[in-house]
Design a protein around this motif. Structure first.
Motif, PDB file in Angstrom:
ATOM      1  N   ASP A 120       0.835  -1.202   0.000  1.00 14.26           N
ATOM      2  CA  ASP A 120       0.000   0.000   0.000  1.00 14.26           C
ATOM      3  C   ASP A 120       0.876   1.262   0.000  1.00 14.26           C
ATOM      4  OD1 ASP A 120      -2.439   1.113  -0.168  1.00 14.26           O
ATOM      5  OD2 ASP A 120      -3.197   0.319   1.718  1.00 14.26           O
ATOM      6  N   TYR A 121       0.333   2.326  -0.545  1.00 15.29           N
ATOM      7  CA  TYR A 121       1.070   3.586  -0.578  1.00 15.29           C
ATOM      8  C   TYR A 121       0.812   4.334   0.716  1.00 15.29           C
ATOM      9  CZ  TYR A 121       0.608   2.281  -5.423  1.00 15.29           C
ATOM     10  OH  TYR A 121       0.603   1.578  -6.589  1.00 15.29           O
ATOM     11  N   ARG A 122       1.884   4.655   1.417  1.00 17.40           N
ATOM     12  CA  ARG A 122       1.725   5.397   2.668  1.00 17.40           C
ATOM     13  C   ARG A 122       2.103   6.841   2.410  1.00 17.40           C
ATOM     14  NH1 ARG A 122      -0.266   1.342   6.099  1.00 17.40           N
ATOM     15  NH2 ARG A 122       0.663  -0.583   5.331  1.00 17.40           N
ATOM     16  N   SER A 123       1.575   7.709   3.252  1.00 21.42           N
ATOM     17  CA  SER A 123       2.108   9.059   3.263  1.00 21.42           C
ATOM     18  C   SER A 123       1.817   9.672   4.613  1.00 21.42           C
ATOM     19  CB  SER A 123       1.538   9.894   2.116  1.00 21.42           C
ATOM     20  OG  SER A 123       0.163   9.728   2.035  1.00 21.42           O
ATOM     21  N   ILE A 124       2.604  10.659   4.948  1.00 18.17           N
ATOM     22  CA  ILE A 124       2.409  11.361   6.210  1.00 18.17           C
ATOM     23  C   ILE A 124       1.467  12.518   5.903  1.00 18.17           C
ATOM     24  CG2 ILE A 124       3.568  12.707   7.992  1.00 18.17           C
ATOM     25  CD1 ILE A 124       6.033  10.887   7.501  1.00 18.17           C
ATOM     26  N   PRO A 125       0.196  12.402   6.315  1.00 18.32           N
ATOM     27  CA  PRO A 125      -0.803  13.347   5.835  1.00 18.32           C
ATOM     28  C   PRO A 125      -0.609  14.769   6.352  1.00 18.32           C
ATOM     29  CG  PRO A 125      -1.784  11.807   7.399  1.00 18.32           C
ATOM     30  CD  PRO A 125      -0.365  11.376   7.211  1.00 18.32           C
ATOM     31  N   ALA A 126      -0.195  14.918   7.604  1.00 16.69           N
ATOM     32  CA  ALA A 126      -0.074  16.275   8.118  1.00 16.69           C
ATOM     33  C   ALA A 126       1.203  16.388   8.929  1.00 16.69           C
ATOM     34  CB  ALA A 126      -1.276  16.615   8.996  1.00 16.69           C
ATOM     35  N   SER A 127       1.980  17.425   8.691  1.00 14.63           N
ATOM     36  CA  SER A 127       3.181  17.679   9.472  1.00 14.63           C
ATOM     37  C   SER A 127       3.425  19.178   9.441  1.00 14.63           C
ATOM     38  CB  SER A 127       4.369  16.908   8.893  1.00 14.63           C
ATOM     39  OG  SER A 127       4.626  17.336   7.578  1.00 14.63           O
ATOM     40  N   TRP A 128       4.456  19.623  10.163  1.00 17.19           N
ATOM     41  CA  TRP A 128       4.734  21.056  10.217  1.00 17.19           C
ATOM     42  C   TRP A 128       4.907  21.646   8.825  1.00 17.19           C
ATOM     43  CZ3 TRP A 128       9.034  20.674  14.504  1.00 17.19           C
ATOM     44  CH2 TRP A 128       8.415  20.345  15.716  1.00 17.19           C
ATOM     45  N   LEU A 129       5.647  20.918   7.999  1.00 15.75           N
ATOM     46  CA  LEU A 129       5.999  21.478   6.693  1.00 15.75           C
ATOM     47  C   LEU A 129       5.105  20.966   5.570  1.00 15.75           C
ATOM     48  CD1 LEU A 129       9.867  21.035   6.996  1.00 15.75           C
ATOM     49  CD2 LEU A 129       8.571  23.144   7.275  1.00 15.75           C
ATOM     50  N   GLY A 130       4.594  19.744   5.731  1.00 15.95           N
ATOM     51  CA  GLY A 130       3.857  19.085   4.655  1.00 15.95           C
ATOM     52  C   GLY A 130       2.723  19.942   4.122  1.00 15.95           C
ATOM     53  N   GLY A 131       2.662  20.098   2.806  1.00 19.26           N
ATOM     54  CA  GLY A 131       1.564  20.825   2.174  1.00 19.26           C
ATOM     55  C   GLY A 131       1.659  22.335   2.302  1.00 19.26           C
ATOM     56  N   ARG A 132       2.659  22.850   3.039  1.00 25.27           N
ATOM     57  CA  ARG A 132       2.786  24.306   3.166  1.00 25.27           C
ATOM     58  C   ARG A 132       3.671  24.846   2.057  1.00 25.27           C
ATOM     59  NH1 ARG A 132       0.724  25.283   8.366  1.00 25.27           N
ATOM     60  NH2 ARG A 132       0.811  23.277   9.401  1.00 25.27           N
ATOM     61  N   THR A 133       3.383  26.058   1.669  1.00 22.89           N
ATOM     62  CA  THR A 133       4.119  26.606   0.554  1.00 22.89           C
ATOM     63  C   THR A 133       4.193  28.125   0.723  1.00 22.89           C
ATOM     64  OG1 THR A 133       4.248  26.475  -1.846  1.00 22.89           O
ATOM     65  CG2 THR A 133       2.070  26.783  -0.947  1.00 22.89           C
ATOM     66  N   VAL A 134       5.317  28.731   0.335  1.00 22.51           N
ATOM     67  CA  VAL A 134       5.393  30.197   0.386  1.00 22.51           C
ATOM     68  C   VAL A 134       5.482  30.735  -1.032  1.00 22.51           C
ATOM     69  CG1 VAL A 134       6.434  30.429   2.669  1.00 22.51           C
ATOM     70  CG2 VAL A 134       7.899  30.082   0.680  1.00 22.51           C
ATOM     71  N   SER A 135       4.892  31.874  -1.240  1.00 19.04           N
ATOM     72  CA  SER A 135       4.922  32.476  -2.564  1.00 19.04           C
ATOM     73  C   SER A 135       5.765  33.740  -2.510  1.00 19.04           C
ATOM     74  CB  SER A 135       3.494  32.797  -3.003  1.00 19.04           C
ATOM     75  OG  SER A 135       3.534  33.642  -4.119  1.00 19.04           O
ATOM     76  N   ILE A 136       6.824  33.773  -3.323  1.00 19.93           N
ATOM     77  CA  ILE A 136       7.658  34.976  -3.411  1.00 19.93           C
ATOM     78  C   ILE A 136       7.480  35.544  -4.805  1.00 19.93           C
ATOM     79  CG2 ILE A 136      10.001  35.899  -3.289  1.00 19.93           C
ATOM     80  CD1 ILE A 136      10.656  33.546  -1.400  1.00 19.93           C
ATOM     81  N   GLY A 137       6.770  36.641  -4.898  1.00 27.67           N
ATOM     82  CA  GLY A 137       6.508  37.266  -6.195  1.00 27.67           C
ATOM     83  C   GLY A 137       5.863  36.308  -7.179  1.00 27.67           C
ATOM     84  N   GLY A 138       4.949  35.475  -6.680  1.00 30.69           N
ATOM     85  CA  GLY A 138       4.239  34.559  -7.568  1.00 30.69           C
ATOM     86  C   GLY A 138       4.983  33.262  -7.833  1.00 30.69           C
ATOM     87  N   VAL A 139       6.221  33.149  -7.314  1.00 31.60           N
ATOM     88  CA  VAL A 139       6.959  31.885  -7.450  1.00 31.60           C
ATOM     89  C   VAL A 139       6.721  31.072  -6.181  1.00 31.60           C
ATOM     90  CG1 VAL A 139       9.225  30.821  -7.686  1.00 31.60           C
ATOM     91  CG2 VAL A 139       8.689  32.910  -8.942  1.00 31.60           C
TER      92      VAL A 139
END
Lengths: 414, 292
Positions: B122-141
């Motif tokens: 089965d495919y595992r993944s760590i659904p929630a963590s401090w960094l997981g799924g977070r993203t910063v946008s710098i000038g649209g990048v």
């Protein structure tokens, strides 16, 4: 390392595995059916789930069950003196050539009456040709490429829909949404680089042209890639009204994760099932998929119209600890259709089973699917395998199309 | 292409490249030390990812905090692989190159099989963590935090590796052993010990990559394959045995792949990477920074 690489080693290992397996004796009271699935490799979970689906089906055929399904009420196959079905599993690792070799082994050594498989369309392609060569029926349970039944194969049977049905269902749905005043003009195609993705996208491209949708992104990506960032960046730039992905499990997870990372929330996703019906995808990225629409051959919420669904799902869940999905429901049903054919053939002879399968006539209410009936055309395709569209809402699948079976209207945009 | 899209593709390529480099450097290190190509390198990565996932599931602490534990585990694992398998493979009197290949390749199949048995496919993944799924946008990048963190870890790991190689006795012993295995014995360096530590270090480095990757990638018994393939290209492109060649080549592969996926059908994005690799190998068979 001269002229020697990992692939050579792999081939050697595969060959050694194939030759090392002993042929085993079979009791005459048993009908042996070969199930050819990915049991190791990136899609091994598909094989594990398929196995549970088949065992559930065989349990129903071999035992006595009070449920409206073919072969359920009697123990074993009546036509063959209550013979029991026995399954032999083989592993194709998603590789068409391994699939062909394993099919030969099943036929020549295990003396199987029929082969059922193979999930990956690319593998079903080679396996069905091998079956044809030996005159052994091939039951295509869950491969959906339209080209599979267009090769003049006499021993090929597919009870479920193929991607043209499915894609047509999708576009019928889009047309209906449009007719009710929703703006849908542009589409984004996103598909993997094997026969599944190629066939699926070809059909979608054709239908889009016929029905006046503009394709603003047409992205063929490399399956099991370590990253899909640039690919998703293109989808994001195009920002189509509807994204149509054709992906297996691993890529489906990566696609949705990458969309989140790049701050892209597609307006709508209408998926060609495959990965998008797998539990692993929703465990990993379910929170980002609320409102996802997928085509399906099966919907749990149709249990009101097909009471056998609950019965079968309970049995399946006891084995696999998960609900039936689009893939496992098709696998389950294909096994019953095959058993029904062998039962009526009253023989394990390939030619006779083929003839019996060709004469299959199972009414829709004797299945767990939304199908009108099971009856094969000359090309081995069931023409009454009506697909449905289902939407993932609040952690559950809801049937939304066609209207005649819909449990709720579609949530749009997602 | 807009400037924003250009920088997005560049940034994604660089971040992925740093991770490729981190995955590859352990492989390069081991090869440089003792001329053994570890065909189970992808499986080392997979073990590290499962270790992260397992510890996360049991201890319930964020993967970022679990990193030291994973590295320690992988160090022991790597050293154990040397002491239990590779050491014996190296003793082969004839055709020892082949024996080593088969030993590590067999190990790869074994680790995959055992993982599938223990953890299911089965495919595992760590659904929630401090960094997981977070993203910063710098000038649209958009810069996904797990990848930024991975890039940072990679840079720090290379800096640490540089200090280790140039400033410590262990580094000097590693360097001396790779120069001349026989001579080091004369000055009292235990070759076996250096090799075991080298394998431990190589595995710890890929463990570092695995603990980062587990935050944002799915985990299953075959997850190592595609990454290992990239790692072999990175090592050969950068130069077998060259630590900084791995860094440079990792970045090159990441960026080339990233732009190739924009410039041509993405299904073919690996072609320029392999063409580049072939070109380098033709002109400079030892790789960009190799000393062979």
């Amino acid at each position: 390392m001269t002229g020697f690489n990992r692939r050579h080693v792999l081939i050697g290992t595969a060959a050694a595995t194939v030759t090392a397996r002993p042929a085993f004796a079979q009791a005459p009271a048993e009908i042996v059916i070969g199930a050819l699935y990915p049991m190791s490799g990136a899609n091994a979970q598909v094989g594990v789930d398929a196995r549970n689906a088949f065992e559930t089906a065989v349990d129903i055929v071999n035992g006595m069950h009070e449920v409206a399904l073919p072969g359920a009420k009697n123990a074993g196959l009546m036509g063959l003196g209550n013979a029991k079905i026995k399954l032999v599993y083989a592993d194709h690792q998603a590789d068409p050539q391994k699939g062909r070799a394993e099919a030969e082994r099943l036929i020549t050594q295990d003396k199987v009456t029929a082969i059922i498989g193979c999930y990956h369309s690319a593998v079903s392609n080679t396996v069905s040709v091998t079956c044809e060569k030996y005159g052994v029926p091939f039951m295509c349970a869950d491969s959906s490429s339209p080209s599979l039944h267009r090769r003049d194969l006499k021993f090929f049977f597919r009870p479920a829909a193929h991607d043209e049905f499915f894609s047509k269902g999708m576009f019928d749905f889009l047309d209906a949404q449009k007719a009710s005043g929703t703006k849908i003009e542009t589409l984004g195609l996103f598909y993997e680089d094997t026969i599944f993705g190629a066939d699926s996208s070809n059909t979608q491209r054709k239908l889009a042209a016929e029905r006046g949708y503009k394709i603003v992104a047409d992205i063929k990506y490399r399956a099991n890639s370590p990253t899909l960032t640039s690919e998703v960046q293109q989808l994001k730039t195009a920002d189509a009204d509807v994204v149509l992905p054709s992906s297996y499990t691993t890529d489906a997870i990566l696609l949705i994760k990458t969309m989140g990372e790049l701050g892209y929330k597609p307006k709508n996703i209408v998926a060609q099932a495959a990965g998008f019906s797998e539990k692993a995808v929703f465990d990993a990225v379910g929170d980002k998929l609320d409102g996802l629409i997928s085509r399906a051959s099966f919907a749990l919420d149709m249990a009101g119209k097909r009471p056998s669904i609950t019965y079968v799902n309970d049995k399946y869940k006891a084995r696999g600890n998960r609900d039936l999905n689009d893939n496992t429901a098709r696998q389950f049903m294909a096994m019953l259709v095959l058993a029904d054919g062998i039962d009526r053939a009253k023989s394990t002879d390939g030619e006779k089973v083929r003839a019996a399968l060709a004469a299959t006539a199972i009414p829709g209410d004797q299945t767990i699917m939304p199908w009108g009936k099971v009856a094969f055309g000359a090309d081995g395709q069931n023409v009454d395998a009506d697909p449905v569209l289902i939407q993932y809402i609040g952690g559950k699948w809801v049937t939304i199309f066609p209207k005649s079976v819909a449990a709720a209207p579609a949530k749009w945009p997602m | 292409m807009t400037a924003q899209a250009f920088f997005q593709v560049l940034a994604s390529g660089l971040l992925m490249g740093l991770l490729y480099a981190l995955i590859a450097v352990g492989l390069s290190l081991i090869f440089g030390l003792m001329d053994v190509v570890n065909f189970a390198h992808g499986e080392f990565l997979m073990v590290a990812m499962y270790a992260t996932f397992g510890l996360w599931a049991i201890v319930g602490v964020d993967p970022v905090l679990l990193m030291p534990l994973v590295i320690a585990f992988m160090f022991v694992f790597g050293a154990a692989v040397y002491l239990g398998v590779v050491r014996f493979a190296m003793r082969a009197k004839t055709n020892s190159g082949m024996v080593q290949i088969f030993a590590t390749f067999g190990l790869a199949i074994l680790i995959q099989g055992v993982s599938q048995l223990l953890f299911s496919p089965d495919y595992r993944s760590i659904p929630a963590s401090w960094l997981g799924g977070r993203t910063v946008s710098i000038g649209g990048v958009f810069l996904p935090l797990p990848q930024v963190y991975g890039g940072l870890i990679s840079v720090l790991a290379f800096a640490g590796l540089y200090l280790l190689m140039s400033r410590t006795d262990f580094g000097k012993a590693l360097e001396a052993t790779r120069e001349d295995q026989g001579a080091v014995a004369l000055v009292g360096i235990d070759r076996n010990k250096v090799f075991a530590l080298g394998w431990g270090l190589g595995a710890a480095l890929v463990g570092l990559a695995g603990s980062v990757l587990a935050i944002f990638y799915y985990i299953h018994p075959q997850v190592g394959g595609p990454f290992a393939l990239v790692a072999y290209v990175v090592v050969a492109l950068g130069g077998f045995g060259s630590v900084f060649g791995a860094l440079a080549a990792g970045l090159i592969v990441g960026v080339v792949e990233s732009f190739a996926a924009i410039a041509m059908p993405p299904a073919m994005k690996s072609i320029p990477v392999y063409l580049l690799y072939l070109g380098v190998v033709f002109i400079r068979p030892s790789g960009l920074f190799g000393r062979l």
